[in-house]
Design an enzyme around this catalytic site. Structure first.
Site, PDB file in Angstrom:
ATOM      1  N   ASP A 260       0.816  -1.211   0.000  1.00 15.84           N
ATOM      2  CA  ASP A 260       0.000   0.000   0.000  1.00 15.84           C
ATOM      3  C   ASP A 260       0.852   1.265   0.000  1.00 15.84           C
ATOM      4  OD1 ASP A 260      -2.419  -1.250  -0.063  1.00 15.84           O
ATOM      5  OD2 ASP A 260      -2.853  -1.048   2.077  1.00 15.84           O
TER       6      ASP A 260
ATOM      7  N   LYS B 119      -3.670   3.685  -2.575  1.00 11.64           N
ATOM      8  CA  LYS B 119      -4.936   4.401  -2.665  1.00 11.64           C
ATOM      9  C   LYS B 119      -4.707   5.858  -2.282  1.00 11.64           C
ATOM     10  CE  LYS B 119      -7.717   0.372  -1.298  1.00 11.64           C
ATOM     11  NZ  LYS B 119      -6.637  -0.538  -0.930  1.00 11.64           N
TER      12      LYS B 119
ATOM     13  N   MET C 136      -7.346   9.567   8.919  1.00 15.16           N
ATOM     14  CA  MET C 136      -7.495  10.114   7.563  1.00 15.16           C
ATOM     15  C   MET C 136      -8.739  11.004   7.460  1.00 15.16           C
ATOM     16  SD  MET C 136      -4.824   8.807   6.104  1.00 15.16           S
ATOM     17  CE  MET C 136      -4.988   8.793   4.329  1.00 15.16           C
TER      18      MET C 136
END
Length: 482
Positions: A36, A58, A173
């Site tokens: 990731d 992402k 986030m």
């Protein structure tokens, strides 16, 4: 074909020293790694040279690979008999979708293990000097996603339960939803004066913090243009930060260093810089290919010169594999550097530096394919390996550059200059353009000459060109002035 196995591994929050021993073992064994964006790319350097690396990053506005595609890839690679590692930032069980991936593997009866990691919601606050619990300030702690699958992306939470029942809350986030978060916490019982801190890139040398209250933090974030990846921490325990902040006091905190790399093994210089708080990006990444060697004449030489510590390891591995009795090698051993001599000393040999080598007698030079450039007519050459640019790491390096804000360039040796410049060309990057606003440190006079010869800005380092001296020198140069 035998089915492979999948390890679903938590990479930790960023500092590569925070990965678990079991997680690191899985990386070293892996044949395929799906990683990731928030897993520190430096961890990939511990994988085998022929390991396949697949980016699954992402971003808020786009996905390189969607979750369904990641699940399918894990199944496909495992059914092909591969040992697969799925490398996730933080802990895979904390907003890491590990449940979905494990379920996909279980559906095909693929064996897997889940390896926990240190979650950024705990680690980032600690690196900012804040324990999430404390006997006098916080007896409860919650981790909360700051965005979900609702239509507008705003989390549907038990706001009253959070506001009244939890002392410390870590939102993951959630910078984009910060005004919504603050509004709801105040509306459901939190005081507007409750401390809030945002921690961006927690545990990295580029870690940044922004502190305020529920009443004013949203305005501060807009003014500072603060962005993800960040942890939002809410709670009175933040008041401890003034007393126990430690990471930001390291002498090289704030230094984001690009380090020219010549070797295939882990750099002690890079580790020294990291230990003192710097972010270090090493480039280029090399891979070594061991070559077959002919040892039929090895007993006839008077002197053997080893050009690197790696050449020492490769030589003695070949000696052992071919069944050569080391006692029959009558040559005196020499090293081209202090590191090479030390590598020989560690094997029980009294070795000296090349400067002390006699001019007469038969000489064998041992090293990688770079010794072919020496063209020494008075010596035989034994090439133990060749070094190649690892092209798999070129896109990884470019992503690291995009997410960092490099302010310092270090050339540790004259031999590091040309490969660095040529490696950048492979990435479509011009060295002069990349380095024009950086402080460039050349370690030693020969290195300065090589940097100048490459048409790059020249800046030497006073005193001895050692890693300790470099740390001391950089610590005395404010980052803001770079």
């Amino acid at each position: 074909m035998k089915t492979g196995k999948v390890f679903l591994v938590g990479a930790g929050p960023g500092d590569i020293g925070l990965i678990t021993v079991k997680g690191m073992d899985a990386i070293k064994q892996a044949e395929v790694i799906l990683y990731d964006r928030l897993a520190n790319p430096k961890l990939l350097e511990f994988a085998a040279g022929d390991c396949e690396l697949i980016y699954c990053g992402k971003l808020p506005d786009r996905h390189i690979l969607r979750q369904e595609s990641i699940n399918e890839l894990l199944v496909e690679k495992a059914l092909a008999g591969k040992l697969v590692v799925r490398l996730k930032g933080g802990d895979p069980g904390v907003f890491g979708r590990v449940g979905e991936e494990a379920a996909a593997l279980a559906q095909y009866q693929i064996p897997f293990e889940i390896v926990p990691g240190i979650s950024s919601g705990i680690a980032a606050p600690l690196y900012a000097g804040i324990p999430v619990t404390h006997r006098e300030h916080a007896e409860s702690f919650a981790v909360v996603t700051a965005h979900d699958k609702s239509q507008d992306g705003k989390p549907l939470l038990d706001w009253e339960g959070l506001a009244r029942g939890v002392d410390t809350i870590a939102f993951y986030m959630g910078v984009g939803n910060l005004p919504f978060i603050c509004e709801n916490l105040i509306k459901h019982g939190k005081r507007p004066s409750t401390p809030v801190i945002l921690i961006q890139w927690g545990t990295f040398g580029r870690q940044k913090t922004l502190q305020g209250t529920l009443a004013d933090i949203s305005e501060k974030v807009l003014a500072a243009k603060f962005s993800n990846p960040a942890i939002i921490l809410v709670g009175e325990v933040i008041s401890l930060r003034e007393k126990i902040s430690w990471f930001e006091k390291k002498p090289l905190y704030g230094r984001q260093i690009l380090l020219a790399r010549t070797g295939v093994s882990e750099s002690r210089l890079a580790q020294e810089l990291i230990n003192h708080g710097a972010d270090v990006i090493e480039f280029p990444k090399w891979k070594k290919i061991t070559l077959p060697v002919d040892l039929t004449k090895v007993q006839s030489y008077d002197s053997i010169l080893f050009t690197s510590p790696e050449s020492v390891e490769e030589f003695f591995s070949a000696v052992f594999e071919k069944g050569v009795d080391i006692r029959k090698i009558r040559a005196d051993f020499f090293g081209a550097s202090i590191k090479s001599v030390k590598a020989l000393n560690e094997r029980g040999f009294i070795a000296k530096l090349a400067e002390e080598m006699p001019e007469s007698g038969d000489l064998l030079i041992v090293g990688d394919d770079s010794i072919l450039k020496k063209n020494d007519e008075n010596a035989d050459l034994l090439v133990t390996s060749k070094k190649e640019l690892d092209h798999q790491f070129l896109p990884i390096f470019k992503r690291m550059l995009e997410e960092a804000n490099v302010n310092t360039m270090v050339f540790p040796s004259s031999a590091s200059v040309e490969p660095f410049v040529e490696g950048l060309k492979e990435c479509g990057i011009h060295a002069q353009e990349l380095l024009k606003e950086l402080q460039i440190i050349s370690m030693g006079k020969q290195t300065m000459a090589a940097v100048e010869g490459a048409g790059l800005p020249v800046h030497g380092m006073p005193g001895k060109a050692t890693k300790e001296a470099l740390v001391e020198y950089l610590a005395g140069q404010p980052v803001e002035e770079v």
